[in-house]
Write a protein that holds these residues in place. Structure first.
Motif, PDB file in Angstrom:
ATOM      1  N   SER A  15       0.842  -1.198   0.000  1.00  9.36           N
ATOM      2  CA  SER A  15       0.000   0.000   0.000  1.00  9.36           C
ATOM      3  C   SER A  15       0.876   1.246   0.000  1.00  9.36           C
ATOM      4  O   SER A  15       2.073   1.186   0.296  1.00  9.36           O
ATOM      5  N   MET A  17       3.180   4.386   0.088  1.00  6.10           N
ATOM      6  CA  MET A  17       4.528   4.710  -0.393  1.00  6.10           C
ATOM      7  C   MET A  17       5.330   3.464  -0.727  1.00  6.10           C
ATOM      8  O   MET A  17       6.080   3.440  -1.695  1.00  6.10           O
ATOM      9  N   ASP A  36       4.883  -7.548   2.927  1.00  4.41           N
ATOM     10  CA  ASP A  36       3.843  -6.903   3.742  1.00  4.41           C
ATOM     11  C   ASP A  36       3.244  -7.943   4.680  1.00  4.41           C
ATOM     12  O   ASP A  36       3.669  -9.111   4.658  1.00  4.41           O
ATOM     13  N   ASP A  62       5.851  -9.765   8.861  1.00  6.14           N
ATOM     14  CA  ASP A  62       5.523  -8.745   9.860  1.00  6.14           C
ATOM     15  C   ASP A  62       6.861  -8.254  10.414  1.00  6.14           C
ATOM     16  O   ASP A  62       7.583  -9.033  11.055  1.00  6.14           O
ATOM     17  N   VAL A  63       7.195  -6.997  10.177  1.00  6.76           N
ATOM     18  CA  VAL A  63       8.533  -6.522  10.577  1.00  6.76           C
ATOM     19  C   VAL A  63       8.724  -6.501  12.093  1.00  6.76           C
ATOM     20  O   VAL A  63       9.852  -6.376  12.572  1.00  6.76           O
ATOM     21  N   ASN A  89      10.078   0.784   5.055  1.00  2.00           N
ATOM     22  CA  ASN A  89       8.925   1.662   4.866  1.00  2.00           C
ATOM     23  C   ASN A  89       7.754   1.330   5.788  1.00  2.00           C
ATOM     24  O   ASN A  89       6.997   2.218   6.152  1.00  2.00           O
ATOM     25  N   TYR A 155       4.255   7.915  18.273  1.00  3.73           N
ATOM     26  CA  TYR A 155       4.706   8.031  16.882  1.00  3.73           C
ATOM     27  C   TYR A 155       5.839   9.059  16.778  1.00  3.73           C
ATOM     28  O   TYR A 155       6.839   8.830  16.085  1.00  3.73           O
ATOM     29  N   LYS A 159       9.495   8.005  15.486  1.00  8.33           N
ATOM     30  CA  LYS A 159      10.097   8.546  14.259  1.00  8.33           C
ATOM     31  C   LYS A 159      11.372   9.334  14.571  1.00  8.33           C
ATOM     32  O   LYS A 159      12.296   9.362  13.751  1.00  8.33           O
ATOM     33  N   GLY A 186       5.970  14.753   4.494  1.00 12.16           N
ATOM     34  CA  GLY A 186       4.883  15.490   5.144  1.00 12.16           C
ATOM     35  C   GLY A 186       3.610  14.681   4.964  1.00 12.16           C
ATOM     36  O   GLY A 186       3.631  13.458   4.994  1.00 12.16           O
ATOM     37  N   VAL A 188       0.918  12.684   3.126  1.00  9.93           N
ATOM     38  CA  VAL A 188       0.862  11.949   1.862  1.00  9.93           C
ATOM     39  C   VAL A 188      -0.438  11.140   1.829  1.00  9.93           C
ATOM     40  O   VAL A 188      -0.833  10.547   2.844  1.00  9.93           O
ATOM     41  N   THR A 190      -2.348   8.249   1.554  1.00 12.60           N
ATOM     42  CA  THR A 190      -2.168   6.791   1.605  1.00 12.60           C
ATOM     43  C   THR A 190      -3.282   6.206   2.473  1.00 12.60           C
ATOM     44  O   THR A 190      -4.204   6.913   2.880  1.00 12.60           O
TER      45      THR A 190
HETATM   46  P1  NAD Z   1      -0.032   2.701   4.327  1.00 15.35           P
HETATM   47  O1  NAD Z   1      -0.848   2.287   5.503  1.00 15.35           O
HETATM   48  O2  NAD Z   1      -0.720   3.035   3.052  1.00 15.35           O
HETATM   49  O3  NAD Z   1       1.083   1.608   4.025  1.00 15.35           O
HETATM   50  C1  NAD Z   1       1.806   1.005   5.076  1.00 15.35           C
HETATM   51  C2  NAD Z   1       1.986  -0.474   4.763  1.00 15.35           C
HETATM   52  O4  NAD Z   1       2.740  -1.041   5.854  1.00 15.35           O
HETATM   53  C3  NAD Z   1       0.651  -1.241   4.710  1.00 15.35           C
HETATM   54  O5  NAD Z   1       0.596  -2.015   3.540  1.00 15.35           O
HETATM   55  C4  NAD Z   1       0.678  -2.104   5.958  1.00 15.35           C
HETATM   56  O6  NAD Z   1       0.026  -3.366   5.791  1.00 15.35           O
HETATM   57  C5  NAD Z   1       2.164  -2.289   6.164  1.00 15.35           C
HETATM   58  N1  NAD Z   1       2.477  -2.648   7.551  1.00 15.35           N
HETATM   59  C6  NAD Z   1       1.938  -2.188   8.693  1.00 15.35           C
HETATM   60  N2  NAD Z   1       2.454  -2.817   9.750  1.00 15.35           N
HETATM   61  C7  NAD Z   1       3.350  -3.706   9.261  1.00 15.35           C
HETATM   62  C8  NAD Z   1       4.194  -4.666   9.849  1.00 15.35           C
HETATM   63  N3  NAD Z   1       4.202  -4.855  11.187  1.00 15.35           N
HETATM   64  N4  NAD Z   1       4.981  -5.423   9.051  1.00 15.35           N
HETATM   65  C9  NAD Z   1       4.949  -5.258   7.703  1.00 15.35           C
HETATM   66  N5  NAD Z   1       4.159  -4.379   7.079  1.00 15.35           N
HETATM   67  C10 NAD Z   1       3.371  -3.614   7.858  1.00 15.35           C
HETATM   68  O7  NAD Z   1       0.813   3.951   4.877  1.00 15.35           O
HETATM   69  P2  NAD Z   1       1.951   4.883   4.237  1.00 15.35           P
HETATM   70  O8  NAD Z   1       1.528   6.267   4.534  1.00 15.35           O
HETATM   71  O9  NAD Z   1       2.306   4.496   2.880  1.00 15.35           O
HETATM   72  O10 NAD Z   1       3.131   4.555   5.270  1.00 15.35           O
HETATM   73  C11 NAD Z   1       4.441   4.235   4.859  1.00 15.35           C
HETATM   74  C12 NAD Z   1       5.427   4.907   5.807  1.00 15.35           C
HETATM   75  O11 NAD Z   1       5.349   6.313   5.655  1.00 15.35           O
HETATM   76  C13 NAD Z   1       5.199   4.638   7.284  1.00 15.35           C
HETATM   77  O12 NAD Z   1       6.434   4.372   7.913  1.00 15.35           O
HETATM   78  C14 NAD Z   1       4.617   5.931   7.782  1.00 15.35           C
HETATM   79  O13 NAD Z   1       4.860   6.141   9.156  1.00 15.35           O
HETATM   80  C15 NAD Z   1       5.325   6.932   6.915  1.00 15.35           C
HETATM   81  N6  NAD Z   1       4.719   8.262   6.789  1.00 15.35           N
HETATM   82  C16 NAD Z   1       3.468   8.415   6.283  1.00 15.35           C
HETATM   83  C17 NAD Z   1       2.953   9.699   6.114  1.00 15.35           C
HETATM   84  C18 NAD Z   1       1.595   9.943   5.497  1.00 15.35           C
HETATM   85  O14 NAD Z   1       1.111  11.081   5.545  1.00 15.35           O
HETATM   86  N7  NAD Z   1       0.960   8.971   4.897  1.00 15.35           N
HETATM   87  C19 NAD Z   1       3.725  10.806   6.494  1.00 15.35           C
HETATM   88  C20 NAD Z   1       4.984  10.607   7.019  1.00 15.35           C
HETATM   89  C21 NAD Z   1       5.479   9.327   7.145  1.00 15.35           C
END
Ligand code: NAD
Length: 252
Positions: A15, A17, A36, A62-63, A89, A155, A159, A186, A188, A190
């Motif tokens: 999903s 990013m 994932d 699962d990380v 990620n 969080y 981070k 910032g 995004v 998702t």
């Molecule tokens: P998202 O929820 O669309 O994608 C995250 C993916 O990580 C999902 O597919 C989920 O199943 C997977 N995931 C969750 N827990 C997991 C685990 N324990 N093991 C393996 N996979 C796991 O979210 P995203 O926004 O694309 O998030 C990606 C990264 O970006 C994250 O680290 C998030 O903290 C960071 N981030 C997001 C934003 C934003 O605005 N979306 C901003 C800053 C940082």
């Protein structure tokens, strides 16, 4: 083809990013291990990659589970013979709770996924990188890792830990041909909103106070292009640092 024949592992790539990064890396010639929580989710990204003739394989991992992390890095070596690029990620949000309202359960879950997961995948990848004298790590942090209240206490602390781990790793292995950088996105668009329920209303309101300064949200592909740069030789001199990608939000 900026990543021709490189082998990349991307966590959380079903999903958002992670998915965009896996697809862009494959378009640039990398063989991608798409991982994932479920094989179904990772497999859907692999299906998109194979549709345009890219090379990818799906791994359920699962990380926050050490055994899964071991299997994930092993899968890259078993399937494609090596590992060149690790993209940490996978991540989850908290519920915007300030410290007075944080439960141990929430704290431990957020740290297990967002911090310990990165520590373990990187630790597992390191012997491969050291043997080759080359390797690239890209950690997805957040502007929440640079500023005080873009999210809740868990969080934000997690981070910030990712940023510290990135800098430490970047410096400690700089003389070994290994680079480690982070991206601080910032807002995004998702599915990350699905990773928490019942936000702490006061914490959320305070965190969102600065949202009016956000010029716009990005798309996952905006972050994928930064992750491509950091993984490529174009970034050969970039190490141990954090690239903010937020349309200028935090420049205010
Ligand atoms: P998202 O929820 O669309 O994608 C995250 C993916 O990580 C999902 O597919 C989920 O199943 C997977 N995931 C969750 N827990 C997991 C685990 N324990 N093991 C393996 N996979 C796991 O979210 P995203 O926004 O694309 O998030 C990606 C990264 O970006 C994250 O680290 C998030 O903290 C960071 N981030 C997001 C934003 C934003 O605005 N979306 C901003 C800053 C940082």
């Amino acid at each position: 083809m900026r990543l021709q024949d490189k082998v990349a592992v991307v966590t959380g790539a079903a999903s958002g990013m992670g998915k965009a990064i896996a697809i862009l890396y494959a378009k640039e010639g990398a063989k991608v291990v798409v991982s994932d929580l479920t094989l179904e989710g990772a497999g859907a990204t692999v299906a998109e990659i194979t549709k345009f003739g890219g090379t990818a394989t799906a791994v359920e991992a699962d990380v926050s589970n050490e055994g899964d992390v071991y299997k994930l890095i092993k899968a890259a070596v078993n399937t494609y013979g090596t590992l060149d690029i690790l993209v940490n990620n996978a991540g989850i949000m908290d519920n915007f709770a300030p410290i007075g309202d944080v439960t141990d359960e929430l704290w431990e879950k957020v740290f297990a996924v967002n911090v310990t997961g990165i520590m373990r995948t990187t630790r597992q990848a390191m012997p491969i990188f050291l043997e080759k004298g080359a390797g690239v790590i890209v950690n997805i942090a957040s502007v929440g890792g640079l500023y005080g209240s873009r999210a809740g206490a868990a969080y934000t602390a997690a981070k910030h830990a990712v940023v510290g781990l990135t800098k430490n790793t970047g410096f400690q292995y700089a003389d070994k041909g290994i680079r480690c950088n982070a991206i601080a996105p910032g807002g995004v668009n998702t599915n990350i909103g699905a990773s928490f329920r019942n936000p702490n209303q006061e914490g959320l309101n305070k965190a969102m106070a600065g949202a009016t300064f956000n010029p716009r949200n990005g798309e996952p592909e905006d972050i994928a292009r930064v992750a491509l740069f950091l993984a490529s030789d174009d970034a050969a001199f970039v190490n141990g640092t954090v690239v903010t990608a937020d349309a200028g939000w935090t420049a205010y």
